[in-house]
Design an enzyme around this catalytic site. Structure first.
Site, PDB file in Angstrom:
ATOM      1  N   ASP A 108      -6.003  34.622 -24.909  1.00 31.87           N
ATOM      2  CA  ASP A 108      -7.397  35.178 -25.809  1.00 31.87           C
ATOM      3  C   ASP A 108      -8.594  34.211 -25.106  1.00 31.87           C
ATOM      4  OD1 ASP A 108      -9.280  36.047 -27.894  1.00 31.87           O
ATOM      5  OD2 ASP A 108      -7.341  36.552 -28.928  1.00 31.87           O
ATOM      6  N   HIS A 133     -10.784  39.901 -24.819  1.00 36.04           N
ATOM      7  CA  HIS A 133     -10.274  38.780 -25.299  1.00 36.04           C
ATOM      8  C   HIS A 133      -9.746  37.933 -23.999  1.00 36.04           C
ATOM      9  CE1 HIS A 133     -10.562  39.116 -29.592  1.00 36.04           C
ATOM     10  NE2 HIS A 133     -10.645  40.397 -29.371  1.00 36.04           N
ATOM     11  N   GLU A 190     -11.224  44.972 -29.203  1.00 37.60           N
ATOM     12  CA  GLU A 190     -12.540  44.423 -29.092  1.00 37.60           C
ATOM     13  C   GLU A 190     -12.908  44.145 -27.881  1.00 37.60           C
ATOM     14  OE1 GLU A 190     -12.272  42.307 -33.707  1.00 37.60           O
ATOM     15  OE2 GLU A 190     -11.503  41.288 -31.817  1.00 37.60           O
TER      16      GLU A 190
HETATM   17  C1  TNX Z   1      -9.153  41.146 -35.262  1.00 37.98           C
HETATM   18  S1  TNX Z   1      -6.516  42.444 -34.757  1.00 37.98           S
HETATM   19  C2  TNX Z   1      -8.462  40.758 -33.946  1.00 37.98           C
HETATM   20  C3  TNX Z   1      -8.049  39.180 -33.648  1.00 37.98           C
HETATM   21  C4  TNX Z   1      -8.306  38.372 -34.771  1.00 37.98           C
HETATM   22  C5  TNX Z   1      -8.192  39.027 -35.778  1.00 37.98           C
HETATM   23  C6  TNX Z   1      -8.758  38.229 -37.113  1.00 37.98           C
HETATM   24  C7  TNX Z   1      -7.019  42.628 -33.497  1.00 37.98           C
HETATM   25  C8  TNX Z   1      -6.315  43.434 -32.706  1.00 37.98           C
HETATM   26  N1  TNX Z   1      -8.083  41.804 -33.064  1.00 37.98           N
HETATM   27  O1  TNX Z   1      -8.654  39.122 -32.307  1.00 37.98           O
HETATM   28  O2  TNX Z   1      -7.723  37.194 -34.489  1.00 37.98           O
HETATM   29  O3  TNX Z   1      -9.223  40.125 -36.107  1.00 37.98           O
HETATM   30  O4  TNX Z   1      -8.227  38.785 -38.571  1.00 37.98           O
END
Ligand code: TNX
Length: 547
Positions: free
Chosen positions: A208, A279, A343
Site C-alpha cells: 500500500d 495505493h 481508489e
Molecule cells: C477502503 S476497501 C480501502 C482501503 C481502506 C479501507 C478502510 C478498499 C478496496 N480500499 O484501502 O483501508 O477503505 O475501511
C-alpha cells in the site's frame, strides 16, 4: 422477565457444560459455530480416552495428525495416529473420493458409543469433520494445560450424526499488514482461528502507500526502501505523527513459503493482494521511474488515497508489474491473485504524455479504459501462469476484462452487475463486511476508522445480492470480511475487531441459506467464546447491539 432470564441462564449453563446430556435439546446446545446442515442427537455417549487412536490411511495422515494435536489439549497427551483397522473406541478418518453423496468440503461425522467415524470425499471435508469433533467435547476441556482441566477432564461426547457441507466456496477474511505489520506467528494464530470457523481464504493486503511488505528478489528496493516509513499516525491523535520511524517490516520469501504451507495444511488459501496501479506509493518511493511524474516520493505516513500511481503509459512500468506478479505466483499457489485496483485517482494519467499516447495508440476513450487496458495485460500475464485475476469493484469501471473476478466492496450493485455478466464475484460490501468499522458505540470502545457494523448486521448479511437472477447465483463465490489495518496498532486490536463478527460471517458463508437465527447464534457463541478464551484470542466481550 425474571423467569425468562432464568430460563436463558439455565439453557446457557446446560449448553456450556452438559454436551453429553443435551439429548433432545439438540443443535443449539452443542454450541457449534458455524451451524451444521443437519444434526441428529442420539442417546448414549462416546469417551475420548488415553487409549483412543486416530486411524487414517496415508492419504489422510495430515488431517489425522492435526486432529490428534487438537485433542491432545483435553487429553493431556497426544493420540497416536495409525494406519490400521479401527478398534473399538477409535476415531476413524475415511477418505471416500468416489462417493457421489459428498460435496467438495462436505463431511459426515458419526459419533457412536463404540467409536467415531469421519467420512468425506476430500481431505478438506475430513479436516472440517476434525474441526467439528473437538467442539463436541465439553468446553471446559478446551482449557490449555496447567489449568484446572486437561488430563482427567470429562471427555465424553453425545452420540450424534452430523451431515455438513458449506454454502459457499469462498469463505474469507482479509488482513492488512501493509498499514501495520503483522508478524508471521500472529498470521499463524489467525489462520488457526479461521480454520476453527471453517473459513478457507485469507487475503493478505501486502502492499500500500504506507508500506511494501513482500520480499521481491528482482526489485530489492521495494523492501529496502518501501517497507520503512518516517512515522505513523499517533494512536488517539490520528492527525498527528508519532515521530517514530517504522520498519523495515516485511515478509521474506522463506516466511511466506512457511505461512503458505501452514495455511494449506489447515485448508486455508493465502490470497496475495498486490495493489496495482493505485495505493502504490511505497513502490514508487523505491522505483520513482514507474510513476507518471518521476518523483521523488516518500512512503506515506498518513492514511488516505494517494494521487501518484503506476504509469501504464510506460512499458517498463507495465513490465515491472508483471515481474512482481511473476514472483508472487512462485510464492503463492492460490488460483486467484488479487491486483487491488481500488481508489486509483486518474488525474496523473490525464496530465501524462505517455499515458495519453497509450490511450491514442490503443483507441481508449477514457482513463478508466486505460486502467482496464492495464488489467487486461495483468490478466493475460496471470493466465499464462495458470492463475486468475481478482480485483476490487473499480475494475468494472472501464469495462471488465474477460476472465476477471470481482470483489464487490462499494455496496452490492457492482457485484450483482458483474455476476449478471457472467463474472465470478466475492461479496465484501462496506455495509456488512468491514470489520475495521466499530461494532459498538460508547466510551469504552477503541478508536476505529468510523462506520458502525454491529454483530447482528453481519449475521443478517446475505451474500446473494438483491435482484440477482437465480441463474447467476452460482457466480457468487462467497463473502469476505475485511480487517483494514489503519487503526490496528497491535495484533490484539485485530482480534478484538474480528471476533465475534467473523464468527457471524462464518455462519453466513457456511450454513444453509435462511437457516440463521441470531438469538440462537448468540447462545452458541457463549460456548465459542470460551473456546476463544482458551486459545488466547482477544475477542470483544460483553453485550453487542443486534443492529
Ligand atoms: C477502503 S476497501 C480501502 C482501503 C481502506 C479501507 C478502510 C478498499 C478496496 N480500499 O484501502 O483501508 O477503505 O475501511
Amino acid at each position: 422477565m425474571k423467569i425468562q432470564c432464568l430460563t436463558l441462564l439455565v439453557t446457557l449453563t446446560c449448553s456450556l457444560n452438559m454436551n453429553v446430556f443435551c439429548g433432545d435439546s439438540g443443535l443449539s446446545a452443542l454450541g457449534l459455530i458455524p451451524q451444521p446442515v443437519q444434526v441428529k442427537v442420539g442417546s448414549g455417549h462416546w469417551m475420548l480416552r488415553p487409549e483412543t487412536r486416530v486411524v487414517a490411511r496415508e492419504n489422510a495422515t495430515a488431517e489425522a495428525n492435526l486432529l490428534a494435536e487438537a485433542l491432545s489439549v483435553p487429553l493431556g497427551r497426544r493420540l497416536p495416529v495409525v494406519a490400521e483397522a479401527p478398534r473399538d473406541g477409535d476415531i476413524h478418518l475415511s477418505l471416500e473420493p468416489s462417493d457421489p453423496s459428498f460435496d467438495t468440503e462436505g463431511y459426515r461425522l458419526s459419533v457412536a458409543t463404540n467409536g467415531v467415524t469421519i467420512r468425506a470425499a476430500t481431505t478438506a471435508g475430513l479436516f472440517y469433520g476434525g474441526v467439528t469433533l473437538p467442539q463436541l467435547l465439553p468446553v471446559d476441556s478446551w482449557r490449555v494445560h496447567g489449568s484446572a482441566a486437561g488430563p482427567g477432564t470429562n471427555c465424553s461426547v453425545a452420540v450424534v450424526e452430523i451431515e455438513d457441507r458449506p454454502r459457499f466456496s469462498w469463505r474469507g477474511l482479509l488482513l492488512d499488514p501493509a498499514r501495520h505489520f503483522l508478524p508471521p506467528e500472529f498470521i499463524k494464530k489467525f489462520v488457526d482461528i479461521m480454520a476453527l470457523h471453517k473459513f478457507n481464504s485469507l487475503q493478505l493486503h501486502l502492499t500500500d502507500d504506507q508500506g511494501w511488505r513482500l520480499e521481491i528478489l528482482r526489485y530489492p528496493r521495494l523492501t529496502a526502501i518501501g517497507s520503512i516509513r518516517k512515522e505513523s499516525p499517533r494512536r488517539g491523535a490520528r492527525n498527528e505523527g508519532d515521530g517514530k520511524p517504522y520498519g523495515p517490516f516485511f515478509y521474506t520469501r522463506a516466511q511466506i513459503l512457511d505461512l503458505v504451507g501452514y495455511a494449506q495444511a489447515r485448508h486455508v488459501t493465502l490470497v496475495p493482494e498486490i495493489e496495482i496501479p493505485g495505493h502504490f506509493r511505497a513502490a514508487l518511493t523505491a522505483y520513482p521511474e514507474f510513476s507518471c511524474t518521476g518523483g521523488p516520493f516518500e512512503v506515506r505516513t498518513r492514511w488516505g488515497v494517494e494521487p501518484d500511481i503506476l504509469c501504464p503509459g510506460n512499458d517498463a512500468a507495465v513490465a515491472f508489474a508483471g515481474e512482481v506478479l511473476n514472483e508472487v505466483c512462485d510464492l503463492f499457489p492460490s488460483r486467484f491473485i488479487h491486483i487491488g485496483g481500488d481508489e486509483a485517482p486518474r488525474e496523473r494519467w490525464q496530465q501524462c504524455a505517455k499515458c495519453q499516447a497509450r490511450m491514442r495508440a490503443q483507441g481508449l476513450k477514457s482513463e478508466a479504459q486505460l486502467q482496464s487496458w492495464l488489467n487486461q495485460r495483468l490478466e493475460e500475464f496471470l493466465a499464462r501462469k495458470g492463475r486468475r485475476l481478482i480485483g476490487w469493484d473499480e475494475i468494472l469501471e472501464g469495462g471488465l476484462t474477460p476472465g476477471a473476478a470481482v470483489m464487490s466492496w462499494r455496496g452490492t450493485e457492482g457485484g450483482r452487475a458483474a455476476a449478471e455478466a457472467g463474472h465470478d464475484v466475492v461479496m465484501s460490501p462496506t455495509t456488512h463486511c468491514y470489520f475495521d468499522y466499530a461494532q459498538a458505540k460508547g466510551p469504552g470502545e477503541p478508536e476505529s476508522i468510523g462506520g458502525f457494523i454491529p454483530l447482528g448486521k453481519v449475521y443478517d448479511f446475505d451474500p446473494i445480492p438483491p435482484g440477482l437472477s437465480s441463474s447467476s447465483h452460482r457466480h457468487i463465490l462467497g463473502a469476505q470480511g475485511n480487517l483494514w489495518g489503519e487503526y490496528f496498532w497491535e495484533p490484539a486490536d485485530v482480534e478484538y475487531f474480528a471476533y465475534p463478527r467473523a464468527a457471524a460471517l462464518a455462519e453466513v458463508v457456511w450454513s444453509p441459506a435462511g437457516s440463521g437465527d441470531f438469538t440462537d447464534f448468540q447462545r452458541r457463541f457463549q460456548a465459542q467464546a470460551r473456546r476463544l478464551e482458551a486459545l488466547g484470542v482477544n475477542y470483544r466481550k460483553g453485550p453487542l447491539p443486534p443492529n
